[in-house]
Design a protein around this motif. Sequence first.
Motif, PDB file in Angstrom:
ATOM      1  N   ARG A 150      27.791 -59.745 -36.328  1.00  0.00           N
ATOM      2  CA  ARG A 150      27.139 -59.630 -35.311  1.00  0.00           C
ATOM      3  C   ARG A 150      27.327 -60.025 -34.194  1.00  0.00           C
ATOM      4  O   ARG A 150      27.168 -59.741 -32.785  1.00  0.00           O
ATOM      5  CB  ARG A 150      25.919 -58.399 -35.054  1.00  0.00           C
ATOM      6  CG  ARG A 150      25.045 -57.517 -34.044  1.00  0.00           C
ATOM      7  CD  ARG A 150      23.627 -57.856 -34.603  1.00  0.00           C
ATOM      8  NE  ARG A 150      22.921 -58.872 -34.606  1.00  0.00           N
ATOM      9  CZ  ARG A 150      21.636 -58.172 -35.273  1.00  0.00           C
ATOM     10  NH1 ARG A 150      21.508 -56.981 -36.480  1.00  0.00           N
ATOM     11  NH2 ARG A 150      21.054 -59.720 -35.534  1.00  0.00           N
ATOM     12  N   SER A 151      27.012 -61.107 -34.451  1.00  0.00           N
ATOM     13  CA  SER A 151      26.480 -62.282 -33.266  1.00  0.00           C
ATOM     14  C   SER A 151      27.731 -62.921 -32.349  1.00  0.00           C
ATOM     15  O   SER A 151      27.963 -63.617 -30.961  1.00  0.00           O
ATOM     16  CB  SER A 151      25.712 -63.523 -34.228  1.00  0.00           C
ATOM     17  OG  SER A 151      26.948 -64.435 -34.632  1.00  0.00           O
ATOM     18  N   ARG A 154      28.656 -66.239 -31.556  1.00  0.00           N
ATOM     19  CA  ARG A 154      27.609 -66.579 -30.415  1.00  0.00           C
ATOM     20  C   ARG A 154      25.723 -66.789 -30.626  1.00  0.00           C
ATOM     21  O   ARG A 154      25.203 -65.851 -32.030  1.00  0.00           O
ATOM     22  CB  ARG A 154      27.606 -66.111 -29.072  1.00  0.00           C
ATOM     23  CG  ARG A 154      28.486 -66.393 -28.420  1.00  0.00           C
ATOM     24  CD  ARG A 154      28.780 -65.505 -27.509  1.00  0.00           C
ATOM     25  NE  ARG A 154      30.353 -66.066 -26.552  1.00  0.00           N
ATOM     26  CZ  ARG A 154      29.988 -67.420 -25.569  1.00  0.00           C
ATOM     27  NH1 ARG A 154      29.366 -67.543 -25.402  1.00  0.00           N
ATOM     28  NH2 ARG A 154      31.801 -67.213 -25.327  1.00  0.00           N
ATOM     29  N   CYS A 155      25.060 -67.959 -30.835  1.00  0.00           N
ATOM     30  CA  CYS A 155      23.471 -67.905 -30.762  1.00  0.00           C
ATOM     31  C   CYS A 155      23.147 -66.676 -29.700  1.00  0.00           C
ATOM     32  O   CYS A 155      23.347 -66.490 -28.910  1.00  0.00           O
ATOM     33  CB  CYS A 155      22.722 -69.009 -29.588  1.00  0.00           C
ATOM     34  SG  CYS A 155      21.042 -68.926 -29.851  1.00  0.00           S
ATOM     35  N   GLU A 156      22.331 -65.564 -30.306  1.00  0.00           N
ATOM     36  CA  GLU A 156      21.689 -64.209 -29.886  1.00  0.00           C
ATOM     37  C   GLU A 156      20.804 -64.182 -29.223  1.00  0.00           C
ATOM     38  O   GLU A 156      20.695 -63.490 -28.900  1.00  0.00           O
ATOM     39  CB  GLU A 156      21.794 -63.168 -31.241  1.00  0.00           C
ATOM     40  CG  GLU A 156      22.436 -63.155 -32.273  1.00  0.00           C
ATOM     41  CD  GLU A 156      22.496 -61.619 -32.865  1.00  0.00           C
ATOM     42  OE1 GLU A 156      23.778 -60.967 -32.820  1.00  0.00           O
ATOM     43  OE2 GLU A 156      21.690 -62.086 -34.000  1.00  0.00           O
ATOM     44  N   VAL A 172      27.256 -70.763 -36.213  1.00  0.00           N
ATOM     45  CA  VAL A 172      25.459 -69.842 -36.699  1.00  0.00           C
ATOM     46  C   VAL A 172      25.375 -69.884 -37.831  1.00  0.00           C
ATOM     47  O   VAL A 172      24.826 -70.105 -38.888  1.00  0.00           O
ATOM     48  CB  VAL A 172      25.428 -68.552 -35.591  1.00  0.00           C
ATOM     49  CG1 VAL A 172      26.212 -68.449 -33.821  1.00  0.00           C
ATOM     50  CG2 VAL A 172      26.435 -67.497 -36.310  1.00  0.00           C
ATOM     51  N   ILE A 192      18.447 -62.873 -37.106  1.00  0.00           N
ATOM     52  CA  ILE A 192      18.446 -62.896 -35.625  1.00  0.00           C
ATOM     53  C   ILE A 192      20.297 -64.209 -35.553  1.00  0.00           C
ATOM     54  O   ILE A 192      19.770 -64.954 -37.018  1.00  0.00           O
ATOM     55  CB  ILE A 192      17.458 -63.211 -34.481  1.00  0.00           C
ATOM     56  CG1 ILE A 192      18.318 -63.325 -33.253  1.00  0.00           C
ATOM     57  CG2 ILE A 192      16.856 -64.222 -34.533  1.00  0.00           C
ATOM     58  CD1 ILE A 192      17.655 -63.156 -32.239  1.00  0.00           C
ATOM     59  N   ALA A 193      21.111 -64.155 -35.475  1.00  0.00           N
ATOM     60  CA  ALA A 193      22.054 -65.322 -35.082  1.00  0.00           C
ATOM     61  C   ALA A 193      20.994 -66.529 -34.180  1.00  0.00           C
ATOM     62  O   ALA A 193      21.351 -66.200 -32.877  1.00  0.00           O
ATOM     63  CB  ALA A 193      23.437 -65.019 -34.995  1.00  0.00           C
TER      64      ALA A 193
END
Length: 230
Positions: A150-151, A154-156, A172, A192-193
Motif C-alpha cells: 500500500r505504501s 514511501r513513508c505513509e 519501509v 502503518i508503513a
Amino acid sequence: MYAKNNQGITAEIDRLHKNTGVKRSTASNYIYNLRQMLRGELYQRAMSVEATDDFLAWIHRDYGADGLKSAVSALEKHIPYFKKSSPSPMTGHVAILKKYEVSLEANIENETAVIDLLERPAGNSAPDRAEKISFFIRRDPEIRKFVVKRSNGRCEFCGCEGFVLPDGSKYVEAHHVITLAKAGADTVDNVIALCANHHREAHFGADASKLEAALLDRLAEINKQSRSTA
Ligand SMILES: [Zn+2]
Ligand SMILES: [Zn+2]
C-alpha cells in the motif's frame, strides 16, 4: 503452564543466588514477578532495570515471541503502578519496555508470507489470546505485506521514499501504532508503513504520544481512501 516450562529461568535464579549472593526472598519476589509476566498481568514487586532486562531476555528465549508479548504487557502495567508509590521516573524501565516493543515488532516483520495479496486482508481485530493455556496473539504476515504494498515504497507519514533493496523494492518498516502488547489490533487499520526515522521516533521520541495520535489520524485517512477506491 510456567511450572512445566520455567526450569530454565529458575535455574538462572539459582545461579544468581549462588553467584551473586542475592537473597532467597529476592529470588522469591522474582518468581512472583515471573509468574505475572508470563500471564501478562501487573507485577507489584520492585525489580531492578538489569533484572528486568534479563528476565525479558530469558522469557523471550524460553517462551518465544508470545511469552515476550505477555511480559512486555506486564511491564507496561508495572511502570505506572510503581510510579504511583515512588518518586522514581522509571526511565530505565521505560527504555527496556521500548526496546522489547521493537523486538516484538521485528519478530513479526521476520515472518514471510507466500501469498501475494491483491485484496485488502481481513486481519484480526480481536487477536485471540487464549489458545490452550498460554497467551498468544495470532500475527498476520499478510497484514505487513499489504501495508508495505500500500505504501508504494514511501513513508505513509512524511512521504519520503525508502532506499532501494536488492530485489528492487523500496525499504519501509511496518509499525503497529497501538502496540501489540497494549492489545493493539493486527489489522490494516493499526499498521502503518514508516521510514526508519519515523519508526524510531514513534517508539523512542520525546513526543511519541503526539506522533501516535497523528499516525492514527493519517491511518484513518488512508483507510478511508482505500475503502472508497476498492
Ligand atoms: Zn517518515
Ligand atoms: Zn514500530
